[in-house]
Design a protein around this motif. Structure first.
Motif, PDB file in Angstrom:
ATOM      1  N   HIS A   1       0.817  -1.210   0.000  1.00 40.31           N
ATOM      2  CA  HIS A   1       0.000   0.000   0.000  1.00 40.31           C
ATOM      3  C   HIS A   1       0.857   1.270   0.000  1.00 40.31           C
ATOM      4  CE1 HIS A   1       0.564  -0.502   4.383  1.00 40.31           C
ATOM      5  NE2 HIS A   1       0.521   0.810   4.395  1.00 40.31           N
TER       6      HIS A   1
ATOM      7  N   PHE B   1      -4.044  -7.423 -12.338  1.00 37.60           N
ATOM      8  CA  PHE B   1      -3.598  -8.790 -12.101  1.00 37.60           C
ATOM      9  C   PHE B   1      -3.879  -9.691 -13.302  1.00 37.60           C
ATOM     10  CE2 PHE B   1      -4.313  -6.871  -8.042  1.00 37.60           C
ATOM     11  CZ  PHE B   1      -3.230  -7.286  -7.279  1.00 37.60           C
TER      12      PHE B   1
ATOM     13  N   PHE C   1     -13.117  -6.712  -6.406  1.00 32.24           N
ATOM     14  CA  PHE C   1     -13.893  -6.940  -5.182  1.00 32.24           C
ATOM     15  C   PHE C   1     -15.255  -7.427  -5.659  1.00 32.24           C
ATOM     16  CE2 PHE C   1     -11.125  -3.163  -4.315  1.00 32.24           C
ATOM     17  CZ  PHE C   1     -10.117  -3.899  -3.723  1.00 32.24           C
TER      18      PHE C   1
ATOM     19  N   LEU D   1     -18.770  -6.388  -4.422  1.00 29.50           N
ATOM     20  CA  LEU D   1     -19.063  -4.959  -4.324  1.00 29.50           C
ATOM     21  C   LEU D   1     -19.520  -4.446  -5.687  1.00 29.50           C
ATOM     22  CD1 LEU D   1     -16.131  -3.574  -2.120  1.00 29.50           C
ATOM     23  CD2 LEU D   1     -18.216  -4.742  -1.439  1.00 29.50           C
TER      24      LEU D   1
ATOM     25  N   ARG E   1      -9.932   0.896 -11.716  1.00 28.66           N
ATOM     26  CA  ARG E   1      -9.625   0.917 -10.290  1.00 28.66           C
ATOM     27  C   ARG E   1      -8.168   1.317 -10.057  1.00 28.66           C
ATOM     28  NH1 ARG E   1     -10.064  -4.678  -7.305  1.00 28.66           N
ATOM     29  NH2 ARG E   1      -8.044  -4.943  -8.282  1.00 28.66           N
TER      30      ARG E   1
ATOM     31  N   ARG F   1     -16.008   0.656   3.399  1.00 26.69           N
ATOM     32  CA  ARG F   1     -15.715   0.252   2.019  1.00 26.69           C
ATOM     33  C   ARG F   1     -14.380  -0.465   1.965  1.00 26.69           C
ATOM     34  NH1 ARG F   1     -17.883   4.953  -0.466  1.00 26.69           N
ATOM     35  NH2 ARG F   1     -15.880   5.963  -0.157  1.00 26.69           N
ATOM     36  N   ALA F   2     -13.395   0.085   2.651  1.00 28.13           N
ATOM     37  CA  ALA F   2     -12.073  -0.531   2.661  1.00 28.13           C
ATOM     38  C   ALA F   2     -12.132  -1.912   3.314  1.00 28.13           C
ATOM     39  CB  ALA F   2     -11.085   0.363   3.410  1.00 28.13           C
TER      40      ALA F   2
ATOM     41  N   LYS G   1     -14.685  -3.959   3.511  1.00 26.28           N
ATOM     42  CA  LYS G   1     -15.337  -4.919   2.618  1.00 26.28           C
ATOM     43  C   LYS G   1     -14.410  -5.326   1.473  1.00 26.28           C
ATOM     44  CE  LYS G   1     -19.264  -2.470   2.475  1.00 26.28           C
ATOM     45  NZ  LYS G   1     -20.535  -2.020   1.897  1.00 26.28           N
ATOM     46  N   ALA G   2     -13.628  -4.364   1.007  1.00 28.56           N
ATOM     47  CA  ALA G   2     -12.671  -4.677  -0.057  1.00 28.56           C
ATOM     48  C   ALA G   2     -11.660  -5.708   0.431  1.00 28.56           C
ATOM     49  CB  ALA G   2     -11.955  -3.405  -0.515  1.00 28.56           C
TER      50      ALA G   2
ATOM     51  N   ARG H   1     -12.166  -7.944   2.703  1.00 31.74           N
ATOM     52  CA  ARG H   1     -12.865  -9.227   2.754  1.00 31.74           C
ATOM     53  C   ARG H   1     -12.876  -9.885   1.370  1.00 31.74           C
ATOM     54  NH1 ARG H   1     -19.016  -8.413   3.341  1.00 31.74           N
ATOM     55  NH2 ARG H   1     -18.731  -7.841   1.181  1.00 31.74           N
ATOM     56  N   GLU H   2     -13.136  -9.086   0.351  1.00 32.23           N
ATOM     57  CA  GLU H   2     -13.251  -9.646  -0.995  1.00 32.23           C
ATOM     58  C   GLU H   2     -11.904 -10.139  -1.509  1.00 32.23           C
ATOM     59  OE1 GLU H   2     -16.097 -10.120  -2.785  1.00 32.23           O
ATOM     60  OE2 GLU H   2     -17.004  -9.616  -0.859  1.00 32.23           O
ATOM     61  N   ASP H   3     -10.863  -9.358  -1.311  1.00 29.38           N
ATOM     62  CA  ASP H   3      -9.548  -9.738  -1.830  1.00 29.38           C
ATOM     63  C   ASP H   3      -8.506  -8.820  -1.202  1.00 29.38           C
ATOM     64  OD1 ASP H   3      -7.227 -10.140  -3.307  1.00 29.38           O
ATOM     65  OD2 ASP H   3      -8.361 -10.683  -5.095  1.00 29.38           O
ATOM     66  N   TYR H   4      -7.784  -9.369  -0.236  1.00 25.10           N
ATOM     67  CA  TYR H   4      -6.880  -8.463   0.496  1.00 25.10           C
ATOM     68  C   TYR H   4      -5.685  -8.041  -0.346  1.00 25.10           C
ATOM     69  CZ  TYR H   4      -3.597 -12.277   1.466  1.00 25.10           C
ATOM     70  OH  TYR H   4      -2.691 -13.286   1.345  1.00 25.10           O
TER      71      TYR H   4
ATOM     72  N   ALA I   1      -5.737  -7.481  -3.660  1.00 23.25           N
ATOM     73  CA  ALA I   1      -6.218  -6.392  -4.511  1.00 23.25           C
ATOM     74  C   ALA I   1      -6.433  -5.126  -3.678  1.00 23.25           C
ATOM     75  CB  ALA I   1      -7.512  -6.794  -5.199  1.00 23.25           C
ATOM     76  N   ALA I   2      -6.885  -5.304  -2.440  1.00 17.21           N
ATOM     77  CA  ALA I   2      -7.114  -4.134  -1.588  1.00 17.21           C
ATOM     78  C   ALA I   2      -5.807  -3.401  -1.324  1.00 17.21           C
ATOM     79  CB  ALA I   2      -7.772  -4.551  -0.280  1.00 17.21           C
ATOM     80  N   SER I   3      -4.760  -4.148  -0.972  1.00 16.45           N
ATOM     81  CA  SER I   3      -3.497  -3.457  -0.704  1.00 16.45           C
ATOM     82  C   SER I   3      -2.941  -2.866  -1.993  1.00 16.45           C
ATOM     83  CB  SER I   3      -2.491  -4.387  -0.025  1.00 16.45           C
ATOM     84  OG  SER I   3      -2.119  -5.417  -0.889  1.00 16.45           O
TER      85      SER I   3
ATOM     86  N   ILE J   1      -4.910   0.312   0.066  1.00 17.62           N
ATOM     87  CA  ILE J   1      -5.503   0.143   1.396  1.00 17.62           C
ATOM     88  C   ILE J   1      -4.462  -0.474   2.331  1.00 17.62           C
ATOM     89  CG2 ILE J   1      -7.320  -1.008   2.726  1.00 17.62           C
ATOM     90  CD1 ILE J   1      -8.504   0.942   0.794  1.00 17.62           C
TER      91      ILE J   1
END
Lengths: 298, 256, 331
Positions: B77, B88, B94, B97, B168, C189-190, C192-193, C195-198, C200-202, C206
């Motif tokens: 991050h 990727f 997500f 969402l 995104r 929002r962060a 939940k993101a 949860r979905e894919d850590y 991709a979130a980082s 995030i």
């Protein structure tokens, strides 16, 4: 000065306790290894075994047979219950995600406990003596014979299981399925059958664990499996869940730690120490003592 | 420094996994608003390079800089905060969402309102949320996806999912974009749309792109320079024509 | 604030007041006769269970990590607040203020514990994290069995009865609103993101660890609030109440209601905590039924009864008054 006889006694008690945990931990670990599911109902299979012993030992004794022969009936009952739980409740949620699997397992645990409550009532049943063995003197330490015999049984079963897994065709299939389910199917292994057999073996081991447990603590109640199961599960995770020798190692460690903390350190804190060790091990090595680290592929 | 530093500069970058050198001696320089292709046979280490450049893996050797700022040792991050974003190989959206929320997540790092603001729904909260909503919709509009804003991401067709992932990444407001096989699994129409989108974002955002791609025609078409790696090492560098004539490259692709 | 939001919040506020009015009507007008104390108790427990389940839903439903030790955090809130109110027993602080002190102490102490546990533990994921949460809760239980100040293994009693059902209702509303606002913001929002894919979130900037620890701490904090309410309603307690069984009970309520749905948590918690009381005579059969229902829901509706659905008063009103404008309404 170290009191030698107390020390030896503690070792034997610890190993005895550890062997019970190890047998139960094996059930958790084999199931987890194959379907990645914490079978919370596994502890309750011990309870099923305990009640079976309570009801069948008098029958055995009346028929002129040794009391421990009841374990055969307990094994049969536990196996049936274990396989039924897998077939009826777990199979339909396989593939629905780990959250569903976990909740289903918790629900089955709740189900078995409350079924027992309805069938047998809330009062604990006292299980008749299983082994009538004298105390044995060893280096000045008085050791209960039943502790030694259960220890021997436990170790023998673990050895047999190891031989079975290593050298038989079925055992090899059981090791193959967790590695790669699809490939296993391709080489002709019936994955569903292997999963069922895994549950059968795990439940049978729980029955033996019930025998060992009841020979030391001769009482059957509806919640007897909860704490025992939880600690055995902790043992499995400690050793490295999914790994058979890990469950044995973890079980023995937990047993020894509990007894030694009880005897030498702080009797009220023994459970906390066990859990503390688990947390530390997981933080240092997230997959347990014998576990392999696997990162996620990006 | 007399000259302006390149957007990305990697020197001797390398990583070992238990003695195996997955990437070795990786040097690259990408200038402002340049589009560079990174190609190589399967298992050559292309995605590993991306993982190094985004802090997923820490390099065991070498260093890399973004606009002259050292990036080694930064977590993913933090690298993103500095200005490197990626997509990727196997889409990572997500999934549960909505499309617009996927984009909004990436705007998060530039949002300032505090937890207290959020709970009390202060003016600051509404201002920022409205701003972000507008920006996210504009970004989606760029990809002709504004009408899909409230759909759940996993319900989008494949090509749209790829585009959403790029949108995104753009929302993180980066200087360097790493695209990992964006055209994989796309049909020719979708690839065409993708190409259009890439050109558009280059014009609009003035960013540099490093692109991994198997679709040779795409790479040859849009990249200004190409870097070829095999077995974790660079075997050729140059313009598309130079690279395509390089015997080492031909050997690597055809097999010796 | 956008105008339609203002109207929305106002309508919801009126809705909350209306429910409160109904509560007052049944509990304070003597309409229930002698049963009223019994019902009041059930309502209090249901209200605090709502706080427990909703807060657990933050970790489990929205962040996607199991916690099987939520009752452990509840006990920290219960004991810490009780220790403080017991120490203040002889002071002349009015009950309402003392209640507020108890809630704040429970919240703060438990939040600190949640933070301290979360930092190392949240490096683990899935089943491993679940096990660590069990282990932490068990350590807490054993500790409370041993410390003299928490009763030293015996019942800790003499706690003042401060949890008046009206206060508890207000506290519950405040807690749920805070959690709701948290989830419906950039923070949620962060989460939940993640949860979905850590990964991709980082890669979207995030700070995964930060947000996880933050959510876990908030989740623990509200369990602490529920614990404080519990202690000052029961007035006596033993550590074994907050066992692994209790934690798993809360978890099943989350899942049964719908992980990731406030509506599910609220309804799940109220129904499932009141049901046992109402069916007391059939206690064991009830649990048997409960477990069967749980398995059936998992088989046929793995997302829980409400899934991620949220009840919206506005939507209902629009339907009733036929003013359905068809706009997607999230709040």
């Amino acid at each position: 000065m170290l009191n030698v006889s107390l020390f030896i006694q503690s070792i034997v008690n610890g190993l005895n306790q550890g062997a019970v945990y190890a047998l139960v931990a094996l059930g958790y670990t084999m199931v987890y290894g194959i379907i990645r599911m914490i079978n919370f109902a596994h502890g309750d299979f011990i309870m099923v075994g305990g009640y079976t012993l309570f009801y069948t030992i008098p029958l055995m004794v009346n028929a002129g047979m040794p009391a421990w022969m009841s374990v055969i009936i307990a094994i049969a009952v536990c196996t049936i219950v274990g396989v039924a739980v897998e077939r009826i409740a777990y199979k339909p949620v396989r593939g629905a995600g780990s959250m569903s699997a976990l909740i289903t397992a918790l629900a089955m645990s709740l189900f078995l406990e409350n079924l027992a409550l309805v069938l047998f009532g809330a009062n604990p049943k006292s299980v008749p003596a299983i082994f009538n063995l004298p105390m044995i003197d060893f280096a000045g330490a008085k050791l209960p014979g039943k502790a030694l015999i259960t220890l021997v049984i436990g170790l023998a079963i673990m050895l047999l299981l190891q031989i079975f897994i290593k050298f038989t065709k079925l055992g090899k299939a059981m090791r193959a399925v967790p590695q790669d389910k699809q490939a296993s199917t391709l080489v002709g292994i019936n994955v569903n059958k292997i999963i069922t057999i895994t549950f059968a073996i795990g439940s049978a081991l729980a029955a033996v664990a019930a025998l060992m447990y009841c020979s030391t603590y001769p009482r059957a109640n509806t919640e007897m499996g909860v704490m025992l199961g939880l600690k055995a599960f902790i043992a499995a995770v400690l050793g490295g869940i999914g790994i058979i020798p890990g469950a044995m190692l973890g079980g023995i460690i937990v047993g020894l730690v509990e007894i030694f903390v009880k005897v030498y350190l702080a009797p009220g804190w023994y459970e906390a120490i066990t859990y503390g060790i688990l947390i530390v091990v997981l933080l240092v090595k997230p997959t347990g003592i014998l576990g392999k680290n696997i990162g996620e592929k990006v | 420094m007399s000259k302006e530093a390149p957007v990305l500069q990697a020197k001797n970058l390398g990583i070992q996994f238990g003695g195996l050198k997955a990437v070795n001696n990786f040097d690259i320089e990408i200038g402002k608003s340049e589009l560079v292709g990174l190609i190589g046979p399967n298992g050559a280490g292309k995605t590993t390079v991306f993982n190094l450049l985004t802090g997923v893996y820490q390099p065991t050797e070498g260093t890399f800089f973004l606009n002259g700022e050292k990036m080694n040792g930064k977590l993913t991050h933090q690298v993103v905060a500095a200005g490197i974003a990626r997509t990727f190989q196997n889409i990572r959206l997500f999934k549960k969402l909505s499309v617009i929320e996927n984009v909004k997540v990436a705007f998060n790092k530039n949002m300032k309102y505090s937890m207290v603001s959020a709970i009390l729904r202060t003016r600051k909260f509404w201002k920022e949320e409205e701003e972000i909503d507008k920006k996210a919709r504009e970004l989606l509009a760029l990809f002709h996806m504004e009408h899909l804003a409230d759909n759940i991401a996993e319900n989008l067709p494949y090509g749209q999912q790829r585009k959403l992932e790029i949108a995104r990444a753009l929302a993180t407001d980066m200087k360097l974009l790493l695209l990992d096989e964006p055209a994989a699994g796309m049909n020719p129409t979708e690839t065409g749309e993708l190409l259009e989108a890439i050109n558009l974002i280059r014009e609009k955002f003035n960013i540099s792109i490093l692109l991994i791609e198997h679709d040779m025609s795409l790479v040859m078409n849009i990249c200004e320079r190409i870097v070829v790696i095999d077995y974790g090492e660079i075997i050729a560098k140059g313009t598309p024509e130079e690279v395509s004539k390089n015997p080492k490259v031909i050997a690597a692709y055809l097999g010796e | 604030m956008p105008k339609n939001k203002k109207v929305e919040y106002l309508i919801n506020f009126v809705g909350i007041l209306a429910v409160f009015g109904i509560l007052v009507f049944f509990l304070d007008t003597g309409i229930l006769g002698k049963q009223v104390n019994y019902i009041r108790g059930i309502v209090t427990i249901a209200l605090l269970t709502i706080i427990m389940v909703t807060s657990l839903n933050l970790t489990t439903g929205f962040m996607g990590e199991f916690s099987l030790g939520h009752a452990g955090f509840m006990s920290i809130g219960a004991y810490s607040s009780s220790i403080v109110t017991l120490a203040l027993a002889d002071s002349n602080i009015p009950n309402m203020l003392l209640f507020i002190i108890a809630i704040i102490v429970g919240a703060v102490v438990t939040a600190i514990m949640g933070f301290l546990v979360g930092i190392p533990a949240l490096r683990l994921k899935g089943d491993y994290l679940a096990i660590v949460t069990v282990a932490v809760a068990e350590i807490v239980r054993v500790a409370f069995c041993n410390f003299a100040i928490t009763g030293g293994g015996k019942t800790l009693s003499g706690i003042k009865k401060l949890s008046d059902v009206h206060y508890v209702y207000v506290v519950m509303i405040i807690c749920v609103v805070i959690m709701y606002m948290f989830i419906r913001s950039r923070f949620g929002r962060a989460v939940k993101a993640i949860r979905e894919d850590y990964i991709a979130a980082s890669s979207s900037g995030i700070n995964v660890t930060n947000y996880k620890v933050m959510t876990f701490t908030i989740s623990a904090m509200f369990a602490g609030v529920a614990g404080a309410i519990y202690a000052h309603y029961m007035t006596a307690m033993i550590p074994n109440t907050f066992s692994f069984m209790k934690s798993s009970e809360y978890l099943t309520m989350v899942i049964l209601g719908g992980s990731g749905s406030f509506t599910g948590s609220i309804i799940g918690a109220s129904v499932l905590s009141a049901l046992p009381e109402l069916l007391r005579d059939f206690a064991s059969y009830r649990m048997l039924m409960y477990s069967v229902v749980l398995v059936l829901v998992m088989i046929f509706r793995p997302g829980g009864i409400f899934g991620t659905y949220e009840f919206s008063l506005i939507r209902v009103l629009k339907k009733v008054f036929g003013k359905n404008k068809g706009g997607a309404d999230n709040e």
